[in-house]
Design an enzyme around this catalytic site. Structure first.
Site, PDB file in Angstrom:
ATOM      1  N   GLN A 260      -4.195   2.534  14.978  1.00  0.00           N
ATOM      2  CA  GLN A 260      -2.927   3.045  14.148  1.00  0.00           C
ATOM      3  C   GLN A 260      -2.014   4.174  14.964  1.00  0.00           C
ATOM      4  O   GLN A 260      -0.928   4.072  14.863  1.00  0.00           O
ATOM      5  CB  GLN A 260      -3.580   3.715  12.600  1.00  0.00           C
ATOM      6  CG  GLN A 260      -2.537   4.250  12.026  1.00  0.00           C
ATOM      7  CD  GLN A 260      -3.163   4.823  10.499  1.00  0.00           C
ATOM      8  OE1 GLN A 260      -4.427   4.862  10.348  1.00  0.00           O
ATOM      9  NE2 GLN A 260      -2.378   5.382   9.794  1.00  0.00           N
TER      10      GLN A 260
ATOM     11  N   GLU B 115      -9.416   4.292  -2.326  1.00  0.00           N
ATOM     12  CA  GLU B 115      -7.997   3.837  -3.007  1.00  0.00           C
ATOM     13  C   GLU B 115      -8.003   3.282  -4.517  1.00  0.00           C
ATOM     14  O   GLU B 115      -9.138   2.565  -4.524  1.00  0.00           O
ATOM     15  CB  GLU B 115      -6.833   2.841  -2.109  1.00  0.00           C
ATOM     16  CG  GLU B 115      -6.589   3.400  -0.825  1.00  0.00           C
ATOM     17  CD  GLU B 115      -5.329   2.867  -0.179  1.00  0.00           C
ATOM     18  OE1 GLU B 115      -4.651   2.514  -1.005  1.00  0.00           O
ATOM     19  OE2 GLU B 115      -5.214   2.967   1.042  1.00  0.00           O
TER      20      GLU B 115
ATOM     21  N   ASP C  79       0.766  -1.127   0.046  1.00  0.00           N
ATOM     22  CA  ASP C  79      -0.091   0.094   0.110  1.00  0.00           C
ATOM     23  C   ASP C  79       0.914   1.217  -0.056  1.00  0.00           C
ATOM     24  O   ASP C  79       1.803   1.382   0.758  1.00  0.00           O
ATOM     25  CB  ASP C  79      -0.827   0.113   1.287  1.00  0.00           C
ATOM     26  CG  ASP C  79      -2.125   1.094   0.937  1.00  0.00           C
ATOM     27  OD1 ASP C  79      -2.389   1.122  -0.077  1.00  0.00           O
ATOM     28  OD2 ASP C  79      -2.553   1.328   2.005  1.00  0.00           O
TER      29      ASP C  79
ATOM     30  N   HIS D 288      -3.902  14.059   1.195  1.00  0.00           N
ATOM     31  CA  HIS D 288      -4.155  12.969   2.133  1.00  0.00           C
ATOM     32  C   HIS D 288      -2.823  12.932   3.150  1.00  0.00           C
ATOM     33  O   HIS D 288      -3.152  13.032   4.466  1.00  0.00           O
ATOM     34  CB  HIS D 288      -4.315  11.662   1.845  1.00  0.00           C
ATOM     35  CG  HIS D 288      -4.515  10.656   2.860  1.00  0.00           C
ATOM     36  ND1 HIS D 288      -5.619  10.541   3.434  1.00  0.00           N
ATOM     37  CD2 HIS D 288      -3.649   9.653   3.292  1.00  0.00           C
ATOM     38  CE1 HIS D 288      -5.483   9.629   4.571  1.00  0.00           C
ATOM     39  NE2 HIS D 288      -4.329   9.110   4.180  1.00  0.00           N
TER      40      HIS D 288
END
Ligand code: MN
Length: 445
Positions: A257, A218, A144, A151
């Site tokens: 995260q 995405e 990824d 962003h």
């Protein structure tokens, strides 16, 4: 570098599959994306087949082979069709641009009004509403990236207000090696993940369900033939190693995260579920919707291995990217999903070809069916943000929904629906279909 336009892109083409000619169809004859499906009624024992979307139907390539409908086609198209006779797209992906293109041309001619094989192919049509989908390919490895500077800057401000954009961002395509086992095809349902989180004021982390569940809009990039270990794919060869694009929702648990990401990057915050769309749109289908790739003159220009005249001429894609949300309450009231954002793949700071080349420059081998994620695609405007973390300013500004509900992050029962399409005046509009996924309540002990 970009594939030239040919007769398969002609806007005036019509299919004998009437639904493909309806304005607004994602799957006109100019598109012809590939996927893997089976009839829902066949049950778990039946084989998966490779198919091509046309209007509201699917052309079952397995049936096309059995019917011998392509016996008059060029050998290269027959070879490609044979490779598509398995239960995934990997063997077709392992071929090359010439074979993919020959198959596309044969499919286009066979599905046109006036095709001599119409009556033979009619028996190979299956209604899309009657099928379930599998992953288009066995995904060996998944990487990824992080290609939207908008962003990256917005997220950076939330995680590191003093230094939003790290100094490497404009020099090197940032990415991490992700998890392929939990990638599923939409519609996917999965449970809210459990994990460690640490509220800022707390001394120690707690264990429990994530409270800040998010999506990431995405583009997925399916690798074609790939490269041998130790080799690298040069920039102007990179797109010849890309089979096609799909939609990807990289579900993210923002609280997990925030606690775990330093120093090695995302881990459990992103490894529980990722959803991709059933259809893979080939780069050839996307050839009419290419744009020049440019880099602001005030920014560092790419190092030579990531730069070429051809890449600058047409390295970007003009693809609209939409995210919509349907809450449980909306579903119960039969209300359609509500749009949250609309952005475009053209804003990507790095091109698809740069991602492929950079991935292999040190000798890493890519294999057929490997998947690259573009990273969340956010545009420059606030309404173009590809995640809730951005739309809600880190959870501080709730998003008001038209039915009176509001959201900062996802709630149990929420369904996220992503769509994408490409269109130009005077050309056909082609779409990616729909990608949907639903968040279920967390597992209880
Ligand atoms: Mn991501």
């Amino acid at each position: 570098m970009t594939m030239a336009l040919n007769e398969t892109h002609a806007p005036e083409l019509r299919s004998w599959v009437e639904s493909a000619n309806q304005p607004g169809s994602d799957f006109p004859i100019q598109n012809l994306p590939f996927g893997v499906f089976r009839r829902r009624s066949e049950g778990a024992q039946s084989a998966w087949h490779v198919g091509v979307a046309i209007g509201d139907a699917i052309l079952d390539l397995h049936t096309v082979i059995d019917a011998g409908a392509f016996s008059a086609e060029p050998a290269l198209a027959q070879q490609a069709l044979k490779a598509a006779g398995g239960e995934s797209l990997n063997a077709l992906m392992a071929l090359n641009v010439a074979a993919w293109s020959a198959l596309r041309l044969s499919l286009s001619r066979s599905l046109r009004v006036g095709s001599p094989v119409q009556s033979t192919l009619q028996a190979a049509l299956v209604a899309q509403k009657d099928v379930e989908f599998a992953l288009p390919a066995q995904i060996g490895d998944y990487t990824d990236f992080y290609t939207s500077v908008h962003h990256a800057t917005a997220i950076g401000k939330l995680f590191r207000p003093d230094q939003p954009l790290l100094p490497n961002y404009k020099w090197v395509p940032i990415g991490y090696h992700g998890r392929s086992s939990s990638i599923a095809v939409g519609p996917q349902q999965f449970r809210r993940p459990l994990g460690q989180t640490k509220p800022p004021e707390a001394d120690a982390p707690v264990f429990g369900p994530s409270k800040r569940m998010d999506y990431e809009m995405e583009v997925g990039i399916f690798i074609g033939s790939g490269n041998a270990p130790g080799d690298a794919i040069a920039l102007d060869q990179a797109e010849a190693n890309v089979f096609g694009l799909c939609l990807l929702n990289d579900w993210s648990a923002r609280d997990i995260q925030a606690w775990e990401y330093q120093p090695l990057g995302p881990f459990l915050a992103k490894n529980f579920a990722s959803t991709i769309s059933p259809w893979v749109v080939t780069l050839e289908a996307l050839a009419p919707y290419r744009l020049a790739w440019s880099r602001d003159a005030a920014d560092p220009q790419p190092l030579p291995y990531l730069d070429s005249a051809a890449m600058r001429e047409s390295g970007a894609f003009d693809i609209e990217l939409e995210v919509a949300l349907q809450t449980s309450a909306m579903r119960q009231a039969a209300q359609p999903p509500q749009r949250l954002s609309l952005s475009n793949f053209r804003y990507s700071y790095w091109s698809v070809s740069q991602l492929v080349t950079h991935h292999t420059v040190g000798g890493c081998n890519l294999r057929p069916g490997d998947l690259l994620g573009s990273g969340t695609q956010s545009g420059p405007a606030p309404s173009e943000a590809g995640s809730l973390l951005e739309l809600s300013a880190g959870g501080k500004q709730p998003i008001q929904l038209t039915n009176g509900e509001s959201r900062t992050f996802l709630e149990d029962g929420d369904t996220v629906v992503m769509r994408a399409w490409a269109q130009r005046p005077g050309l056909a509009r082609i779409g990616f279909g729909e990608l949907s996924g639903t968040l279920l309540p967390a597992r209880t002990a």
